[in-house]
Design a protein around this motif. Structure first.
Motif, PDB file in Angstrom:
ATOM      1  N   SER A 162      36.373  43.622  45.066  1.00  0.00           N
ATOM      2  CA  SER A 162      37.896  43.567  45.027  1.00  0.00           C
ATOM      3  C   SER A 162      38.543  43.642  46.498  1.00  0.00           C
ATOM      4  N   PHE A 163      39.445  43.007  46.681  1.00  0.00           N
ATOM      5  CA  PHE A 163      40.416  43.755  48.110  1.00  0.00           C
ATOM      6  C   PHE A 163      40.814  44.969  48.033  1.00  0.00           C
ATOM      7  N   MET A 164      40.973  45.584  46.827  1.00  0.00           N
ATOM      8  CA  MET A 164      41.563  46.908  46.882  1.00  0.00           C
ATOM      9  C   MET A 164      40.151  47.888  47.299  1.00  0.00           C
ATOM     10  N   GLU A 165      39.141  47.447  46.704  1.00  0.00           N
ATOM     11  CA  GLU A 165      37.712  48.452  47.188  1.00  0.00           C
ATOM     12  C   GLU A 165      37.416  48.190  48.598  1.00  0.00           C
ATOM     13  N   TYR A 166      37.605  47.084  49.094  1.00  0.00           N
ATOM     14  CA  TYR A 166      37.605  46.433  50.557  1.00  0.00           C
ATOM     15  C   TYR A 166      38.442  47.526  51.468  1.00  0.00           C
ATOM     16  N   GLY A 210      49.864  47.638  67.819  1.00  0.00           N
ATOM     17  CA  GLY A 210      51.216  47.849  67.508  1.00  0.00           C
ATOM     18  C   GLY A 210      51.548  46.852  66.276  1.00  0.00           C
ATOM     19  N   GLY A 211      50.873  45.913  65.915  1.00  0.00           N
ATOM     20  CA  GLY A 211      51.215  45.041  65.053  1.00  0.00           C
ATOM     21  C   GLY A 211      50.725  45.339  63.495  1.00  0.00           C
ATOM     22  N   LEU A 212      51.081  44.462  62.620  1.00  0.00           N
ATOM     23  CA  LEU A 212      50.922  44.775  61.130  1.00  0.00           C
ATOM     24  C   LEU A 212      50.116  43.678  60.674  1.00  0.00           C
ATOM     25  N   TYR A 213      49.245  43.897  59.653  1.00  0.00           N
ATOM     26  CA  TYR A 213      48.642  43.017  58.699  1.00  0.00           C
ATOM     27  C   TYR A 213      48.945  43.518  57.383  1.00  0.00           C
ATOM     28  N   ILE A 214      49.636  42.624  56.470  1.00  0.00           N
ATOM     29  CA  ILE A 214      50.243  42.969  55.297  1.00  0.00           C
ATOM     30  C   ILE A 214      49.469  42.063  54.097  1.00  0.00           C
ATOM     31  N   VAL A 215      49.115  42.493  53.108  1.00  0.00           N
ATOM     32  CA  VAL A 215      48.480  41.723  52.095  1.00  0.00           C
ATOM     33  C   VAL A 215      49.524  42.161  50.963  1.00  0.00           C
ATOM     34  N   GLU A 216      49.892  41.111  50.227  1.00  0.00           N
ATOM     35  CA  GLU A 216      50.948  41.136  49.318  1.00  0.00           C
ATOM     36  C   GLU A 216      49.978  40.902  47.826  1.00  0.00           C
ATOM     37  N   ASP A 217      50.762  41.520  46.903  1.00  0.00           N
ATOM     38  CA  ASP A 217      50.130  40.962  45.448  1.00  0.00           C
ATOM     39  C   ASP A 217      48.600  41.392  45.285  1.00  0.00           C
ATOM     40  N   VAL A 218      48.335  42.604  45.950  1.00  0.00           N
ATOM     41  CA  VAL A 218      46.953  43.069  45.603  1.00  0.00           C
ATOM     42  C   VAL A 218      46.689  43.661  44.185  1.00  0.00           C
ATOM     43  N   HIS A 219      47.687  43.695  43.331  1.00  0.00           N
ATOM     44  CA  HIS A 219      47.197  43.822  41.825  1.00  0.00           C
ATOM     45  C   HIS A 219      46.202  43.073  41.183  1.00  0.00           C
ATOM     46  N   THR A 220      46.041  41.792  42.034  1.00  0.00           N
ATOM     47  CA  THR A 220      45.029  40.975  41.568  1.00  0.00           C
ATOM     48  C   THR A 220      43.917  41.661  41.590  1.00  0.00           C
ATOM     49  N   SER A 221      43.672  42.437  42.460  1.00  0.00           N
ATOM     50  CA  SER A 221      42.248  43.458  42.664  1.00  0.00           C
ATOM     51  C   SER A 221      41.968  43.751  41.293  1.00  0.00           C
ATOM     52  N   TYR A 222      42.704  43.866  40.152  1.00  0.00           N
ATOM     53  CA  TYR A 222      42.537  44.191  38.897  1.00  0.00           C
ATOM     54  C   TYR A 222      41.952  43.467  38.031  1.00  0.00           C
ATOM     55  N   TRP A 223      42.328  42.169  38.285  1.00  0.00           N
ATOM     56  CA  TRP A 223      42.109  41.153  37.613  1.00  0.00           C
ATOM     57  C   TRP A 223      40.767  40.309  37.680  1.00  0.00           C
ATOM     58  N   PRO A 224      39.943  40.130  36.618  1.00  0.00           N
ATOM     59  CA  PRO A 224      38.700  39.451  36.953  1.00  0.00           C
ATOM     60  C   PRO A 224      39.015  38.213  37.483  1.00  0.00           C
ATOM     61  N   GLY A 225      39.903  37.421  37.015  1.00  0.00           N
ATOM     62  CA  GLY A 225      40.082  36.026  37.236  1.00  0.00           C
ATOM     63  C   GLY A 225      40.277  35.789  38.602  1.00  0.00           C
ATOM     64  N   PHE A 226      40.617  36.958  39.453  1.00  0.00           N
ATOM     65  CA  PHE A 226      41.074  36.872  40.922  1.00  0.00           C
ATOM     66  C   PHE A 226      39.843  37.401  41.741  1.00  0.00           C
ATOM     67  N   GLY A 227      38.766  37.663  41.153  1.00  0.00           N
ATOM     68  CA  GLY A 227      37.627  38.231  41.814  1.00  0.00           C
ATOM     69  C   GLY A 227      37.669  39.725  42.056  1.00  0.00           C
TER      70      GLY A 227
END
Ligand SMILES: C[S@@+](CC[C@H](N)C(=O)[O-])C[C@H]1O[C@@H](n2cnc3c(N)ncnc32)[C@H](O)[C@@H]1O
Length: 250
Positions: A159-163, A134-151
């Motif tokens: 990227s975390f978006m693809e994951y 019933g709990g939540l796992y929240i990831v903020e600021d995943v726009h960094t998935s579009y930035w090569p500097g953030f992997g």
């Protein structure tokens, strides 16, 4: 009256800067309601100036276990009464296990830490099992998935978006016709929903006792079947046959 605790909080901050996207606040206003004034086990990765610490602590019932993790040792001094700040790297899975042992399992985890894709993925993999049903796992600021500097980078498989998109597949793995490439995942039993907002992904844990069941209800008579999820290693029941109407596979 809609609850506006988080939206209103922006005008109640003090010298401790709070650092989030503004549009997260109305999302939190709705999302967090089941835990408002409730005993809650909570962990936020990322403290920075400590601006979110009082916001989270005061939302939950007194005596809740409200924890934080940051790599910057200076953040320890920001600890408030009834909170605990751990110092270390969110990529350190042994540390995450130790925090979970002391302070978990968690109702809610918010990852607002380093925002590198490998950190977001690694922390999710380490902490998902520490989320209560019933709990939540929240990831903020995943726009960094579009930035090569953030992997990241557009459609970068690392990227975390693809994951997260893979996790969507796993949630649907009941319906796989391809046992080899796409086997049934334990995530199908565990993930209740994945919600994508701009820059924020919310995973809800919801243990399922049964395979998804379709119903046909007619004249008050309900019939249940599992046809949709019993296609494993078979040809789809919706594969078009010569001379029949086509139910296109997707
Ligand atoms: C965006 S700020 C956190 C903002 C805070 N949650 C708020 O709402 O005001 C990100 C924080 O993550 C921390 N951080 C960066 N890399 C980290 C890592 N590998 N492990 C843990 N924390 C990290 C930084 O030191 C920084 O304080």
């Amino acid at each position: 009256m809609p609850d506006t605790y988080f939206s209103d909080y922006l005008l109640k901050t003090d010298e401790r800067a709070l650092h989030k996207f503004e549009h997260y606040m109305p999302i939190y206003d709705n999302l967090m309601l089941p835990w408002k004034n409730q005993p809650t086990t909570f962990l936020e990765i990322g403290v920075f100036k400590g601006g979110s610490m009082r916001m989270w602590r005061d939302y939950f019932a007194p005596g809740s276990k409200v924890s934080f993790l940051d790599i910057d040792p200076a953040c320890k001094a920001l600890e408030l009464p009834d909170t605990q700040v751990f110092i270390g790297d969110q990529a350190d899975t042994a540390l995450l296990a130790q925090i979970a042992l002391e302070r978990g399992p968690f109702d809610i985890v918010v990852d607002d830490g380093g925002h590198q894709s490998h950190q977001q993925t690694g922390s999710f993999q380490a902490l998902w099992r520490q989320i209560k049903n019933g709990g939540l796992y929240i990831v903020e600021d995943v726009h960094t998935s579009y930035w090569p500097g953030f992997g990241g980078g557009y459609r970068n498989p690392q990227s975390f978006m693809e994951y997260s998109k893979h996790l969507l597949d796993e949630m649907h793995s009941w319906y796989s016709e391809d046992q080899k490439q796409f086997p049934l995942s334990s995530k199908a039993w565990e993930i209740g929903s994945v919600t994508f907002h701009d820059s924020m992904i919310i995973f809800k844990k919801q243990a399922k006792a049964e395979w998804p069941t379709a119903i046909v209800s007619e004249n008050g008579r309900v019939q249940r079947n599992r046809h949709y999820s019993q296609v494993r290693d078979k040809r789809s029941i919706f594969q078009s046959q010569p001379g029949t109407a086509s139910h296109t596979k997707t």
